[in-house]
Write a protein that holds these residues in place. Structure first.
Motif, PDB file in Angstrom:
ATOM      1  N   ASN A  10      45.549  50.254  41.082  1.00  0.00           N
ATOM      2  CA  ASN A  10      45.333  50.446  39.656  1.00  0.00           C
ATOM      3  C   ASN A  10      43.854  50.261  39.298  1.00  0.00           C
ATOM      4  O   ASN A  10      43.453  49.278  38.688  1.00  0.00           O
ATOM      5  CB  ASN A  10      46.193  49.460  38.882  1.00  0.00           C
ATOM      6  CG  ASN A  10      46.470  49.987  37.487  1.00  0.00           C
ATOM      7  OD1 ASN A  10      45.729  50.854  37.018  1.00  0.00           O
ATOM      8  ND2 ASN A  10      47.505  49.478  36.847  1.00  0.00           N
ATOM      9  N   ASN A  11      43.083  51.226  39.729  1.00  0.00           N
ATOM     10  CA  ASN A  11      41.639  51.128  39.548  1.00  0.00           C
ATOM     11  C   ASN A  11      41.210  51.036  38.094  1.00  0.00           C
ATOM     12  O   ASN A  11      40.275  50.326  37.757  1.00  0.00           O
ATOM     13  CB  ASN A  11      40.970  52.345  40.175  1.00  0.00           C
ATOM     14  CG  ASN A  11      40.458  51.996  41.546  1.00  0.00           C
ATOM     15  OD1 ASN A  11      40.170  50.832  41.804  1.00  0.00           O
ATOM     16  ND2 ASN A  11      40.364  52.984  42.412  1.00  0.00           N
ATOM     17  N   ARG A  12      41.914  51.759  37.252  1.00  0.00           N
ATOM     18  CA  ARG A  12      41.493  51.819  35.847  1.00  0.00           C
ATOM     19  C   ARG A  12      41.546  50.451  35.182  1.00  0.00           C
ATOM     20  O   ARG A  12      40.679  50.095  34.393  1.00  0.00           O
ATOM     21  CB  ARG A  12      42.372  52.809  35.077  1.00  0.00           C
ATOM     22  CG  ARG A  12      42.008  54.247  35.408  1.00  0.00           C
ATOM     23  CD  ARG A  12      42.869  55.193  34.653  1.00  0.00           C
ATOM     24  NE  ARG A  12      42.586  55.122  33.212  1.00  0.00           N
ATOM     25  CZ  ARG A  12      43.260  55.857  32.328  1.00  0.00           C
ATOM     26  NH1 ARG A  12      44.233  56.644  32.736  1.00  0.00           N
ATOM     27  NH2 ARG A  12      42.972  55.767  31.054  1.00  0.00           N
ATOM     28  N   LYS A  13      42.609  49.714  35.550  1.00  0.00           N
ATOM     29  CA  LYS A  13      42.742  48.385  34.966  1.00  0.00           C
ATOM     30  C   LYS A  13      41.571  47.493  35.363  1.00  0.00           C
ATOM     31  O   LYS A  13      41.023  46.755  34.551  1.00  0.00           O
ATOM     32  CB  LYS A  13      44.059  47.749  35.414  1.00  0.00           C
ATOM     33  CG  LYS A  13      45.106  47.795  34.314  1.00  0.00           C
ATOM     34  CD  LYS A  13      46.276  46.922  34.649  1.00  0.00           C
ATOM     35  CE  LYS A  13      47.427  47.189  33.687  1.00  0.00           C
ATOM     36  NZ  LYS A  13      48.704  46.766  34.272  1.00  0.00           N
ATOM     37  N   MET A  70      45.532  45.103  50.129  1.00  0.00           N
ATOM     38  CA  MET A  70      45.142  43.697  50.260  1.00  0.00           C
ATOM     39  C   MET A  70      43.732  43.472  49.740  1.00  0.00           C
ATOM     40  O   MET A  70      43.465  42.619  48.887  1.00  0.00           O
ATOM     41  CB  MET A  70      45.248  43.305  51.753  1.00  0.00           C
ATOM     42  CG  MET A  70      45.118  41.815  52.001  1.00  0.00           C
ATOM     43  SD  MET A  70      46.432  40.873  51.159  1.00  0.00           S
ATOM     44  CE  MET A  70      45.668  39.293  51.084  1.00  0.00           C
ATOM     45  N   ARG A  71      42.811  44.278  50.282  1.00  0.00           N
ATOM     46  CA  ARG A  71      41.421  44.106  49.840  1.00  0.00           C
ATOM     47  C   ARG A  71      41.270  44.377  48.348  1.00  0.00           C
ATOM     48  O   ARG A  71      40.540  43.693  47.650  1.00  0.00           O
ATOM     49  CB  ARG A  71      40.516  45.050  50.631  1.00  0.00           C
ATOM     50  CG  ARG A  71      39.725  44.310  51.702  1.00  0.00           C
ATOM     51  CD  ARG A  71      38.823  45.275  52.410  1.00  0.00           C
ATOM     52  NE  ARG A  71      37.623  45.536  51.644  1.00  0.00           N
ATOM     53  CZ  ARG A  71      36.840  46.579  51.902  1.00  0.00           C
ATOM     54  NH1 ARG A  71      37.145  47.432  52.832  1.00  0.00           N
ATOM     55  NH2 ARG A  71      35.745  46.746  51.204  1.00  0.00           N
ATOM     56  N   LEU A  72      42.047  45.385  47.969  1.00  0.00           N
ATOM     57  CA  LEU A  72      41.959  45.773  46.563  1.00  0.00           C
ATOM     58  C   LEU A  72      42.454  44.638  45.659  1.00  0.00           C
ATOM     59  O   LEU A  72      41.880  44.341  44.614  1.00  0.00           O
ATOM     60  CB  LEU A  72      42.799  47.025  46.331  1.00  0.00           C
ATOM     61  CG  LEU A  72      42.417  47.836  45.082  1.00  0.00           C
ATOM     62  CD1 LEU A  72      41.008  48.368  45.243  1.00  0.00           C
ATOM     63  CD2 LEU A  72      43.396  48.953  44.853  1.00  0.00           C
ATOM     64  N   LYS A  73      43.534  44.000  46.112  1.00  0.00           N
ATOM     65  CA  LYS A  73      44.094  42.904  45.335  1.00  0.00           C
ATOM     66  C   LYS A  73      43.088  41.778  45.174  1.00  0.00           C
ATOM     67  O   LYS A  73      42.903  41.206  44.102  1.00  0.00           O
ATOM     68  CB  LYS A  73      45.351  42.389  46.016  1.00  0.00           C
ATOM     69  CG  LYS A  73      46.596  42.636  45.172  1.00  0.00           C
ATOM     70  CD  LYS A  73      47.766  41.892  45.723  1.00  0.00           C
ATOM     71  CE  LYS A  73      48.956  42.101  44.808  1.00  0.00           C
ATOM     72  NZ  LYS A  73      50.182  41.609  45.419  1.00  0.00           N
ATOM     73  N   LYS A  74      42.450  41.497  46.288  1.00  0.00           N
ATOM     74  CA  LYS A  74      41.448  40.424  46.271  1.00  0.00           C
ATOM     75  C   LYS A  74      40.328  40.764  45.280  1.00  0.00           C
ATOM     76  O   LYS A  74      39.908  39.950  44.470  1.00  0.00           O
ATOM     77  CB  LYS A  74      40.863  40.272  47.675  1.00  0.00           C
ATOM     78  CG  LYS A  74      40.741  38.821  48.119  1.00  0.00           C
ATOM     79  CD  LYS A  74      40.135  38.793  49.506  1.00  0.00           C
ATOM     80  CE  LYS A  74      40.319  37.447  50.156  1.00  0.00           C
ATOM     81  NZ  LYS A  74      39.867  37.511  51.566  1.00  0.00           N
TER      82      LYS A  74
END
Lengths: 292, 432
Positions: free
Chosen positions: A2-5, B1-5
């Motif tokens: 969810n890049n936009r968020k 995972m990385r994105l969550k971090k």
């Protein structure tokens, strides 16, 4: 995912800052322009329609400040630009100690307008000022000139101080642009037998035209908006003859505590600037800048 | 995972930033100590130093109270104070000035001090003038930390050279100043001030000429209720004022303010200066001893000089949460001992009448001021028009129209008419 968020959350601090410190005061200013809003009587703030604007246009001081503003912006801008361009062209060539010299030339830009006002106020003083003293010593004048006390000199004196202040800005910006002009162009032109003036006219100026346009536009807005120099130098005197719109607005706040009247002048200034910007951009857009 | 971090970190960072931005500017609180926030108005580096020294001493004696002094630059101080009061920021003690006390009272920003002064033993020796400066509508709102009062400074050496005596009337002042004037030597009799603060001269001349006619409690008006600018005396005063500028003052002085006026005197361009005692220190520093001296203010044709002692002092914010502690500090700063020392160090007339018994005020440049207060029939104290909303702008109006008059862009009658209608309107708006 969810890049936009993520992007939106990241933007919040910046958005908040802009909203709180730019748009809220702006909206508040618009509202106050239609109110009687006096510091002396804050418990009695109320809407009064367009009275603040009516009062402004009926005030001879406002009309004078309007004329002065035009004169002040036009003369300051043209002279600052011409001297700034000359200085930039002179500093373009490499010579020993150029860096130090540039620093010395540009330092005025780092001073506050109010301080510059104070310095020039003393220099222009007719009894104890250095300018009168020098003119007398070299025999250019027989009698001391009241630069800031005679109406025929006052506005000119203020503009001289402003030109001194702003030359450095144009010199810095134009010099940076000049240094980006490819040297092959000059070499080619030289081979074709183009002289100095021709090269300036046909290569240098067209190449730095985008910079010229944006600096002229920005600087005009700054000069128009900045009351600090006049406030420090003459405070609008003698007899209101050196007031520009922004210094008059300041006067309403500092001496009158009248935020309504000041906001009305502020709105008028914004309208003038908008018209100016539209006009300036449409005139300069005719030729696409930078192409030749 | 990385994105969550990354998301977590971004969220955390922006939260920290936002909260930090909003709350970061607030101060810390210490639990056992009471913090008093105090803001001064007439700031200058030297003065702040003196005040800070008094506060240090106070905190030593009162370890439970912490005092935080805020000292904005002089030019912005009053606006800063207004903004802080208007936005209900926590301020306990503020420096209130004679010229804005009515505004603060009107907006309910400051607390009357009568309940506190009633229980204060040293209040008995507070001078009547000081009380009058700090009073609005019968209530005392601030205790002056010292008074300013105009007197004459003159070049004793020039006077001696020409065999002149210090003038006692405005007419004499003009004659004397004219004799001192020699433009070819860049020497002028009078340190004229046509710029900011020019009404200090015009108003005091007009008041002196109106003399007994003036309503001392409502000093822009005569006892008959007309403005002081509408009388024939006002015209006579202004005729002399014009001659004073044209014959005895530097032409440039039409735009001079405080600094230029004083600088012209200290650098030997002008021979007579009318100023408050706070210039004494700079005169002592810049001029040789014996080249200057002081004399009382000039009287008008009726033999009276009207003067107003001005001043600023300590008042209490009505929103203060620590009023007892705040009063304790005000009481300390206003005590005869502390205040007299401050007045000496900074060049002001002290708050307490007992201080004038001090040897220091009986000699030297302060003597004139004490002499003046000994002759209340000649030197009459009046209350300036501080309760009028337009008083703040009056200086600017009087300056601009006054300059137009000096530049021959308006006649004397037109100018006086403008001044008259300005104050008539003020009166009308006050009655509403």
């Amino acid at each position: 995912m969810n890049n936009r968020k993520i992007i939106l959350t990241g933007l919040i601090p910046a958005l908040l800052l802009v909203l709180v410190f730019t748009y809220y005061p702006f909206l508040r200013g618009i509202i106050m322009a239609f109110q009687e809003y006096k510091l002396f009587n804050l418990s009695h703030v109320h809407f009064i329609g367009i009275d603040n604007f009516k009062n402004a246009f009926q005030d001879p001081k406002f009309i004078m400040a309007l004329q002065n503003s035009a004169y002040w912006v036009f003369c300051s801008l043209i002279l600052q630009f011409l001297f700034g361009l000359t200085l930039a062209l002179m500093l373009k060539k490499k010579f020993r100690g150029r860096g130090i010299y540039q620093g010395l030339v540009f330092y005025s830009w780092a001073l506050s307008g109010f301080l510059i006002g104070m310095i020039w106020k003393w220099m222009f003083n007719s009894q104890i000022g250095v300018i009168n003293d020098l003119l007398l010593r070299f025999g250019f004048i027989q009698e001391r000139i009241g630069f800031l006390s005679e109406q025929k000199w006052a506005m000119m004196s203020v503009i001289i101080a402003n030109v001194w202040y702003g030359v450095a800005f144009f010199a810095i910006m134009l010099l940076a642009a000049l240094q980006s002009v490819p040297s092959e162009l000059y070499e080619a032109a030289e081979m074709d037998g183009a002289g100095g003036v021709r090269r300036l006219w046909n290569i240098t100026l067209p190449y730095i035209k985008p910079t010229i346009i944006s600096t002229l536009m920005l600087r005009a807005i700054w000069i128009f908006n900045d009351p600090s120099l006049i406030y420090g130098l003459t405070n609008g005197g003698p007899a209101g003859s050196t007031h520009i719109l922004s210094s008059l607005m300041l006067e309403h706040i500092i001496y009158g505590g009248d935020y309504g009247a000041a906001s009305a002048i502020g709105i008028i200034m914004i309208v003038i600037l908008l018209l100016y910007t539209i006009f300036f951009l449409s005139v300069t857009k005719a030729e696409k800048a930078g192409e030749f | 995972m990385r994105l969550k971090k990354m998301k977590a970190i971004t969220l955390l960072l922006s939260a920290v930033l936002t909260v930090g931005l909003i709350a970061g500017c607030g101060g810390k609180q210490e639990s056992d100590k009471v913090t008093i926030r105090m803001i001064e108005s007439l700031t200058s580096p030297k003065r702040t130093e003196l005040i800070q020294a008094m506060l240090d001493k106070f905190q030593e004696d009162n370890p439970k109270i912490k005092v935080e002094l805020i000292s904005p630059p002089f030019d912005q101080a009053d606006n800063k104070i207004r903004t802080m009061l208007g936005s209900k920021e926590e301020i306990d003690i503020l420096e209130v000035r004679d010229l804005n006390v009515a505004e603060f009272v009107n907006n309910g920003y400051i607390e009357p001090l009568n309940a506190y002064t009633d229980k204060w033993s040293d209040f008995a020796t507070v001078s009547a003038v000081s009380k009058s400066v700090g009073t609005v509508g019968g209530k005392l709102y601030f205790l002056p930390n010292g008074l300013y009062q105009r007197q004459m400074f003159y070049r004793a050496d020039w006077f001696k050279e020409l065999g002149l005596n210090p003038p006692t009337t405005w007419e004499e002042l003009y004659e004397t100043a004219k004799k001192l004037t020699d433009p070819s030597k860049n020497r002028f009799g009078f340190s004229f001030r046509g710029g900011a603060g020019s009404n200090g001269t015009t108003d005091s001349m007009i008041l002196a000429y109106n003399g007994d006619k003036v309503n001392l409690e409502d000093s822009m008006f005569t006892k008959d209720g007309a403005t002081i600018y509408s009388t024939p005396e006002a015209k006579a005063a202004m005729e002399l004022y014009l001659k004073l500028y044209k014959d005895a003052s530097p032409p440039d002085s039409i735009n001079w303010g405080f600094q230029e006026q004083v600088q012209a005197f200290t650098s030997g361009v002008t021979g007579i200066l009318l100023q408050d005692p706070d210039v004494i220190q700079s005169l002592q520093e810049k001029m040789e001893e014996g080249t200057w001296a002081t004399a009382p203010l000039q009287t008008g044709p009726t033999g009276k000089a009207l003067f107003a002692a001005g001043g600023a002092g300590w008042g209490m914010s009505s929103k203060s949460k620590h009023k007892e502690e705040a009063w304790k500090l005000i009481e300390y700063l206003s005590s005869p001992e502390v205040n007299t020392k401050f007045s000496k160090d900074y060049g002001l007339i002290p708050l307490h009448t007992t201080a004038t018994e001090d040897e220091y005020f009986k000699t030297g440049p302060y003597k004139t001021l004490i002499d003046m207060s000994d002759k209340p029939d000649t030197f009459v104290n009046y209350k300036p028009a501080f309760e009028y909303p337009g008083n703040g702008q009056w200086g600017q109006v009087a300056m601009e129209t006054g300059q137009a008059l000096l530049l021959n862009k308006a006649t004397l009658d037109e100018t006086l008419k403008k001044w008259d209608s300005y104050w008539t309107e003020q009166k009308a708006s006050l009655k509403q």
